[in-house]
Design a protein around this motif. Structure first.
Motif, PDB file in Angstrom:
ATOM      1  N   THR A   2       0.684  -1.301   0.129  1.00 51.68           N
ATOM      2  CA  THR A   2      -0.118   0.028  -0.218  1.00 51.68           C
ATOM      3  C   THR A   2       0.884   1.169   0.113  1.00 51.68           C
ATOM      4  OG1 THR A   2      -0.210   0.129   2.257  1.00 51.68           O
ATOM      5  CG2 THR A   2      -1.792  -1.172   1.387  1.00 51.68           C
ATOM      6  N   ARG A  23       3.548  11.089 -15.289  1.00 49.89           N
ATOM      7  CA  ARG A  23       2.305  11.667 -15.450  1.00 49.89           C
ATOM      8  C   ARG A  23       2.432  13.345 -15.568  1.00 49.89           C
ATOM      9  NH1 ARG A  23      -2.145   8.917 -14.541  1.00 49.89           N
ATOM     10  NH2 ARG A  23      -3.331  10.705 -14.132  1.00 49.89           N
ATOM     11  N   TYR A  26      -1.023  14.712 -10.695  1.00 47.11           N
ATOM     12  CA  TYR A  26      -1.461  13.905  -9.934  1.00 47.11           C
ATOM     13  C   TYR A  26      -2.245  14.444  -8.813  1.00 47.11           C
ATOM     14  CZ  TYR A  26       3.142  11.658 -11.349  1.00 47.11           C
ATOM     15  OH  TYR A  26       4.219  11.187 -12.059  1.00 47.11           O
ATOM     16  N   ASP A 127       1.348   2.477  -8.969  1.00 48.25           N
ATOM     17  CA  ASP A 127       0.312   2.337  -9.729  1.00 48.25           C
ATOM     18  C   ASP A 127      -0.756   3.295  -9.398  1.00 48.25           C
ATOM     19  OD1 ASP A 127      -1.837   1.203 -11.283  1.00 48.25           O
ATOM     20  OD2 ASP A 127      -2.438  -0.052  -9.791  1.00 48.25           O
ATOM     21  N   PHE A 128      -1.034   4.186 -10.497  1.00 47.21           N
ATOM     22  CA  PHE A 128      -1.936   5.381 -10.339  1.00 47.21           C
ATOM     23  C   PHE A 128      -3.319   5.104 -11.003  1.00 47.21           C
ATOM     24  CE2 PHE A 128       2.132   7.259  -9.585  1.00 47.21           C
ATOM     25  CZ  PHE A 128       2.071   8.188  -8.600  1.00 47.21           C
ATOM     26  N   ASP A 129      -4.330   5.611 -10.604  1.00 46.04           N
ATOM     27  CA  ASP A 129      -5.552   5.306 -11.214  1.00 46.04           C
ATOM     28  C   ASP A 129      -5.622   6.518 -12.222  1.00 46.04           C
ATOM     29  OD1 ASP A 129      -6.554   7.730 -10.046  1.00 46.04           O
ATOM     30  OD2 ASP A 129      -7.864   6.700  -8.573  1.00 46.04           O
ATOM     31  N   GLY A 130      -6.815   6.683 -12.922  1.00 41.12           N
ATOM     32  CA  GLY A 130      -6.942   7.476 -13.970  1.00 41.12           C
ATOM     33  C   GLY A 130      -6.955   8.878 -13.680  1.00 41.12           C
ATOM     34  N   ASP A 131      -7.160   9.375 -12.294  1.00 38.33           N
ATOM     35  CA  ASP A 131      -7.429  10.401 -11.685  1.00 38.33           C
ATOM     36  C   ASP A 131      -5.910  11.156 -11.052  1.00 38.33           C
ATOM     37  OD1 ASP A 131     -10.105  11.033 -12.278  1.00 38.33           O
ATOM     38  OD2 ASP A 131     -10.594   9.942 -10.610  1.00 38.33           O
ATOM     39  N   VAL A 133      -4.269   9.174  -8.661  1.00 37.54           N
ATOM     40  CA  VAL A 133      -4.325   8.911  -7.299  1.00 37.54           C
ATOM     41  C   VAL A 133      -3.357   7.457  -7.056  1.00 37.54           C
ATOM     42  CG1 VAL A 133      -5.631   8.027  -5.126  1.00 37.54           C
ATOM     43  CG2 VAL A 133      -6.501   9.691  -6.653  1.00 37.54           C
ATOM     44  N   ARG A 135      -2.499   4.109  -6.109  1.00 42.39           N
ATOM     45  CA  ARG A 135      -3.240   3.247  -5.666  1.00 42.39           C
ATOM     46  C   ARG A 135      -2.553   1.821  -4.927  1.00 42.39           C
ATOM     47  NH1 ARG A 135      -7.110   1.295 -10.622  1.00 42.39           N
ATOM     48  NH2 ARG A 135      -5.057   0.930 -11.510  1.00 42.39           N
TER      49      ARG A 135
END
Length: 200
Positions: A2, A23, A26, A127-131, A133, A135
């Motif tokens: 995590t 990216r 963020y 590992d980031f989500d589409g927004d 964040v 994860r």
């Protein structure tokens, strides 16, 4: 792993921690107000980043290096401009930050992969989500992938521009926020830091 667990163990490295940011933005709730103030042309404090700045300064005093290459699109978006302005405070604390235009990274074959590489041996993929964040963090032990990322980092670092020089080229003068603003938070370093600083 995590983000919280990653943040708690972040400063266990012996000599170097190398971040590649791929990216353009963020999502980090802790910095939202500071970014709002920056975009409004107002001074912003650094209470939300104080723990990271102190931890970086402590590592630098011990001879340990924290380096970061940001792969950015041009023209810079709001988040990237904010991160570039905040970078001067991280640099003063001891972090080494450079910028690499996305088109140059592509020409060099530098993979657009968000990660940290510790001591040139331990790789952590973010590992980031589409927004934007964070994860999860994936530790990687495959020697071939670690070696490939190490080579990519070395190439990106040679080609990237130091944050101070990059900022002079793309940012107008902005209000300054004192590095000593706020109080350091005890305990872990946040694992959700974004482009403006932190282990995320």
């Amino acid at each position: 792993m995590t983000p919280r667990e990653f943040g708690e163990r972040f400063f266990d490295f012996a000599a170097t921690a190398f971040r590649v940011e791929a990216r353009d933005a963020y999502a980090v709730s802790a910095e939202a107000e500071a970014m709002r103030r920056f975009l409004a042309g107002e001074p912003y404090g650094l209470e939300w980043l104080d723990g990271w700045l102190r931890a970086v300064a402590g590592a630098a005093a011990q001879g340990r290096a924290v380096r970061r290459v940001r792969v950015v699109s041009r023209p810079l978006g709001d988040y990237a401009r904010f991160g570039l302005d905040v970078a001067r405070h991280a640099v003063r604390a001891g972090e080494e930050i450079r910028y690499l235009p996305r088109e140059r990274a592509a020409a060099l074959g530098v993979p657009e992969r968000d990660c940290w590489l510790f001591d040139d041996a331990r790789l952590a993929l973010l590992d980031f989500d589409g927004d934007g964040v964070l994860r999860a963090v994936e530790p990687v032990t495959d020697p071939a992938l670690v070696a490939s990322q190490r080579a990519a980092n070395e190439l990106a670092w040679r080609e990237a521009v130091p944050a101070e020089a990059f900022a002079r080229a793309v940012l107008p003068p902005a209000p300054s926020a004192p590095v000593e603003a706020g109080r350091a938070r005890a305990g872990r370093v946040s694992g959700g830091g974004g482009s403006s600083g932190g282990p995320g």
